[in-house]
Design an enzyme around this catalytic site. Structure first.
Site, PDB file in Angstrom:
ATOM      1  N   ASP A  50       0.859  -0.958  -0.410  1.00  0.00           N
ATOM      2  CA  ASP A  50       0.175   0.312   0.393  1.00  0.00           C
ATOM      3  C   ASP A  50       0.739   1.014   0.231  1.00  0.00           C
ATOM      4  O   ASP A  50       1.981   1.072   0.269  1.00  0.00           O
ATOM      5  CB  ASP A  50      -0.972   0.205   1.181  1.00  0.00           C
ATOM      6  N   SER A  51       0.770   2.451  -0.699  1.00  0.00           N
ATOM      7  CA  SER A  51       1.040   3.043  -0.329  1.00  0.00           C
ATOM      8  C   SER A  51       1.758   3.986   1.616  1.00  0.00           C
ATOM      9  O   SER A  51       2.348   4.587   1.141  1.00  0.00           O
ATOM     10  CB  SER A  51       0.173   4.511  -0.418  1.00  0.00           C
TER      11      SER A  51
ATOM     12  N   CYS B 111      -3.968  -1.076  -2.282  1.00  0.00           N
ATOM     13  CA  CYS B 111      -4.534   0.513  -2.543  1.00  0.00           C
ATOM     14  C   CYS B 111      -5.600   0.810  -3.362  1.00  0.00           C
ATOM     15  O   CYS B 111      -4.831   0.141  -4.725  1.00  0.00           O
ATOM     16  CB  CYS B 111      -2.249   1.295  -2.513  1.00  0.00           C
TER      17      CYS B 111
ATOM     18  N   GLU C 261      -6.288   9.420   9.428  1.00  0.00           N
ATOM     19  CA  GLU C 261      -5.506   9.519  10.014  1.00  0.00           C
ATOM     20  C   GLU C 261      -4.673  10.665  11.309  1.00  0.00           C
ATOM     21  O   GLU C 261      -3.780  10.545  11.679  1.00  0.00           O
ATOM     22  CB  GLU C 261      -3.964  10.056   8.911  1.00  0.00           C
TER      23      GLU C 261
ATOM     24  N   CYS D 194     -11.093   3.337  -0.700  1.00  0.00           N
ATOM     25  CA  CYS D 194     -10.220   4.084  -0.363  1.00  0.00           C
ATOM     26  C   CYS D 194      -9.444   3.127   0.964  1.00  0.00           C
ATOM     27  O   CYS D 194     -10.948   2.825   2.077  1.00  0.00           O
ATOM     28  CB  CYS D 194      -9.774   5.559  -0.200  1.00  0.00           C
TER      29      CYS D 194
ATOM     30  N   HIS E 144      -8.127   3.833   3.810  1.00  0.00           N
ATOM     31  CA  HIS E 144      -8.220   4.518   5.259  1.00  0.00           C
ATOM     32  C   HIS E 144     -10.504   4.628   5.545  1.00  0.00           C
ATOM     33  O   HIS E 144     -10.963   4.562   6.300  1.00  0.00           O
ATOM     34  CB  HIS E 144      -8.528   5.926   4.874  1.00  0.00           C
TER      35      HIS E 144
END
Ligand code: DGL
Length: 269
Positions: free
Chosen positions: A12-13, A75, A154, A186, A188
């Site tokens: 993932d990023s 991702c 985040e 996404c 997140h």
């Protein structure tokens, strides 16, 4: 029974893909894993597709050198930018997060209207639209890039009034169009589920790509007879390409528990 004890590669990023890693580990507890979080280049969302593709190919090459049996692109942005071309280049099974999410959305919608929220990169690529239309051309798709939501998660604000305000704004159009399924496109966004339920109660069935991807990984392993040995003590490695400030705090938020020890690797000298 002895099986294929090579690890599953996941990348993932950054730490967002830990939601996908966690779902895989819960569903497949015997499987060893190697996770790479490209925190050196985080976030992928606002970057050019070609750039994200280059980073993704380098990470897949690294994972291949680690003798993984499969690579999961955890991702959404990297899946959108790199999966199709990567399948032409690499001779190993590759799984992205978009196909499983699109399939779950098509199977779940009663009204034939699906909303997709994601980063800018994923929205611009139109990969969710293509994947959904490929499965059912009659399903209507409303996409919305919601870059602020990554930052909200985040910051640890996923379950707060700040998230509710952003969601009220970002989902208004999708709700007005009458979509009954919302793809959390996404890494997140699964953490926003409680806030979405509060702002738009009962409006959407939520498709969480972490869960749907873990299901796809299981089916592929079974199909290819590549499951690890029963009762193996699997090894898990967490690798990152940089260690930014607040790493542990953010990683714990996304993993949902204390993150095991990490190691920094250098893929680009
Ligand atoms: N992991 C990314 C995704 O799922 C979100 C964070 C980023 O922009 O890199 O699209």
């Amino acid at each position: 029974m002895t099986g294929d004890d090579r690890p599953i590669g996941v990348f993932d990023s950054g730490v967002g893909g830990l939601t996908v890693l966690r779902a895989i580990r819960e569903r497949l507890p015997d499987e060893p894993t190697v996770y790479v979080g490209d925190l050196l280049h985080f976030p992928y969302g606002p970057r050019f597709q070609s750039e994200v593709r280059t980073f993704s190919f380098d990470i897949i090459r690294y994972l291949q050198s680690r003798d993984v049996k499969m690579v999961v692109i955890a991702c959404n942005t990297a899946t959108a930018a790199a999966l199709n071309q990567a399948r032409e280049v690499f001779d190993l099974p590759l799984i992205g997060v978009i196909g499983p999410g699109a399939q779950a959305a098509v199977e779940s919608t009663r009204k034939g209207l699906v909303g997709v929220i994601s980063t800018e990169g994923t929205a611009l690529s139109q990969e969710y639209l293509h994947a959904i239309k490929e499965l059912d051309p009659m399903v209507g798709v409303y996409q919305k890039a919601c870059p602020e939501l990554v930052e909200i998660v985040e910051s640890g604000d996923a379950d707060t009034p700040r998230a509710e305000r952003a969601l009220e704004r970002d989902l208004a159009e999708i709700a007005r169009m009458g979509a009954d399924v919302l793809v959390l496109g996404c890494t997140h966004y699964p953490l926003l589920k409680p806030a979405i339920e509060r702002v738009y109660p009962g409006a959407f069935q939520l498709v969480d790509s972490a869960q749907t991807t873990a299901g796809m990984v299981e089916r592929r392993l079974d199909h290819a007879r590549m499951r690890a040995s029963d009762g193996a003590q699997p090894r898990h490695e967490l690798l990152v390409t940089a260690v930014p400030d607040r790493f542990n705090e953010v990683a714990d938020i996304l993993f949902g528990e204390k993150v095991p020890e990490i190691r920094e690797i250098n893929l680009w000298d």
